[in-house]
Scaffold this motif. Structure first.
Motif, short mmCIF file in Angstrom:
data_model
loop_
_atom_site.label_atom_id
_atom_site.label_comp_id
_atom_site.label_asym_id
_atom_site.label_seq_id
_atom_site.Cartn_x
_atom_site.Cartn_y
_atom_site.Cartn_z
N ALA A 1 1.11 -1.04 0.04
CA ALA A 1 -0.35 -0.05 0.13
C ALA A 1 1.01 1.36 0.12
N GLY A 2 0.66 2.35 -1.22
CA GLY A 2 1.39 3.36 -0.95
C GLY A 2 2.91 2.98 -1.20
N ARG A 3 2.89 2.53 -1.81
CA ARG A 3 4.28 1.59 -2.29
C ARG A 3 5.27 1.70 -3.78
N ASP A 4 5.76 2.26 -4.22
CA ASP A 4 5.81 1.26 -6.10
C ASP A 4 6.91 1.14 -6.40
N ARG A 5 7.01 -0.31 -7.10
CA ARG A 5 7.74 -1.18 -7.44
C ARG A 5 8.91 -0.88 -7.02
N ALA A 6 9.96 0.42 -6.79
CA ALA A 6 11.25 0.98 -7.05
C ALA A 6 11.37 0.78 -5.20
N GLU A 7 10.34 1.21 -4.78
CA GLU A 7 10.03 1.07 -2.67
C GLU A 7 10.02 0.16 -2.73
N LEU A 8 9.22 -0.94 -3.18
CA LEU A 8 9.25 -2.36 -2.37
C LEU A 8 10.51 -3.26 -2.96
N ALA A 9 10.83 -2.59 -4.21
CA ALA A 9 12.67 -3.79 -4.28
C ALA A 9 13.72 -2.89 -3.52
N ALA A 10 13.08 -2.27 -2.93
CA ALA A 10 14.00 -1.66 -1.06
C ALA A 10 13.67 -2.19 -0.56
N ARG A 11 13.15 -2.44 -0.33
CA ARG A 11 12.34 -3.61 0.81
C ARG A 11 12.16 -4.47 1.07
N ALA A 12 12.67 -5.07 -0.56
CA ALA A 12 12.74 -6.65 -0.04
C ALA A 12 14.38 -6.73 0.51
N ILE A 13 15.52 -5.83 -0.07
CA ILE A 13 16.93 -6.30 0.36
C ILE A 13 16.79 -5.69 1.81
N GLU A 14 15.90 -5.05 2.48
CA GLU A 14 15.92 -4.53 3.35
C GLU A 14 15.15 -5.69 4.57
N ALA A 15 14.60 -6.37 4.35
CA ALA A 15 14.05 -7.64 4.80
C ALA A 15 14.71 -8.51 4.92
N VAL A 16 15.59 -9.03 4.23
CA VAL A 16 16.30 -10.06 3.53
C VAL A 16 17.70 -10.34 4.66
#
Length: 414
Positions: A327-342
């Motif tokens: 919600a409220g996040r574009d693809r670029a931000e979600l990609a960054a969040r994936a790296i952060e989550a891992v």
């Protein structure tokens, strides 16, 4: 691009608590004499004694080879093959971690076709079917119970080398989470991190042109519709349960979820393949003698950051699978969040943040880079093209701690 899907998998996959008791029923239909390939610890375990008794009751003779050694030196495999020849086996059962699974595959290969393991290094070198293998993993990480590859340590080689062929896929995989209950937290962490790395690399690996001959030209077929399904299934289970399984080893639900995630990751990368994180780990593992799963986990966030321009959409899907709200996040931000989550998940279970933490020295970086580039079957899978200078940049960043987010600023789930 037209939809292409493929899956390389055992004939039978059975998952569930207590399902190891189904082994004798499968064995009875495959042969009369079985070699159980395991290690010295499990050779004296109640689980193995129960397996032998059940085989006997089913009319299957058995012998136990308990000499499997981590990293699979060739003399260990020679001894396993000799044990099989003495009994005249027509079936091999692997019980244990990834090394035991790989040893069972190679023993089945040599007993069927002769020679030595080095005769089959590379892809599609196995001339035909091997003896049937039943695989019972006792750790949740390598996925070897469902994959077409086995990796050995050859003293004539600087790094471990693989034998890759669909013929190596076990006939039957029986994944019983009860066999992992005694696995210590440290091993659970390293194994689970290995499995998550398998899933991420399979989901982000390069997509190949689906020619009519692709399944005969490559053992690992690249990203496709079927491997994607299992990769995301693995990400969901592992990201949601691995930390809990490490912190509370008695949590049965977490143990089951981690093992199911490991199985799904094996199905994903056993078809699609892995890439740069695995290529870099091999020379690091040879140098530092650290576990494979530990090395690939350290490298994974740096490889994800490097590959992001070529697989941003896939990384965004991984973020959502890990529980990040879109919600409220574009693809670029979600990609960054994936790296952060891992990064955050691995930090929370004790994975070092750099390869320096594995014992790598700065002086070793050029040689690691050069040897990593030599893993052609892995390099060709990477979603972003790799050259020697680009590979050097990943290795240097993973040494100095640049290029991946600090775990202290990461959120795993929301």
């Amino acid at each position: 691009m037209p939809t292409f899907g493929a899956l390389r998998a055992p004939r039978n996959i059975v998952f569930g608590a207590g399902q190891r008791r189904a082994t004798a029923g499968f064995a009875r239909g495959l042969g009369h004499s079985a070699l159980i390939v395991t290690d010295s610890r499990l050779a004296d375990s109640p689980e193995l004694a129960g397996l032998v008794d059940s085989l006997t009751a089913a009319g299957v003779r058995s012998a136990v080879f308990g000499g499997t050694v981590a990293e699979l030196p060739l003399d260990c495999l020679d001894a396993g093959c000799e044990a099989g020849r003495r009994l005249g086996v027509d079936l091999v059962i692997g019980l244990g971690g990834g090394s035991c699974m790989d040893a069972a595959k190679i023993v089945a290969l040599i007993l069927a076709h002769g020679g030595r393991p080095r005769d089959y290094y590379g892809e599609f070198r196995v001339p035909g079917p091997v003896l049937p293998v039943i695989a019972l993993p006792t750790t949740a990480g390598t996925g070897s119970e469902v994959t077409p590859v086995a990796v050995v340590a050859d003293p004539e080689r600087e790094v471990k080398v693989g034998i890759a062929s669909p013929a190596l896929i076990p006939h039957t995989a029986i994944c019983d989470p009860e066999l992992t209950y005694s696995c210590p937290s440290g091993l659970t962490a390293v194994s689970g991190a290995d499995a998550l790395t398998h899933a991420i690399e399979a989901f982000t690996t390069r997509r190949r042109e689906a020619t009519g001959g692709i399944v005969h030209e490559h053992v690992f077929l690249g990203k496709n519709a079927m491997s994607d399904h299992y990769a995301l299934l693995a990400v969901r289970h592992l990201s949601g349960s691995l930390k809990r399984a490490c912190e509370a080893p008695g949590d049965i639900a977490a143990r089951e979820s981690v093992m199911l995630g490991s199985l799904a990751a094996g199905l994903a990368f056993g078809t699609a393949g892995t890439a740069a994180a695995h290529a870099i780990q091999y020379p690091i593992g040879a140098s530092t003698h650290t576990p494979h799963g530990l090395g690939v986990a350290v490298l994974m966030p740096y490889v994800m950051a490097f590959n992001r321009p070529a697989c941003e959409a896939e990384l965004a899907e991984i973020a959502v699978a890990m529980g990040v709200s879109p919600a409220g996040r574009d693809r670029a931000e979600l990609a960054a969040r994936a790296i952060e989550a891992v990064t955050a998940l691995f930090s929370s279970i004790g994975i070092p943040s750099t390869i320096a933490g594995l014992g790598v020295s700065a002086a070793e970086l050029p040689l690691i880079t050069e040897r990593a580039m030599g893993s052609t079957r892995l390099i060709k899978n990477n979603p972003r093209e790799l050259t020697l200078p680009l590979m050097a940049s990943i290795v240097e960043q993973s040494f100095h701690g640049h290029g991946a987010p600090a775990s202290s600023n990461c959120e795993h789930q929301e």
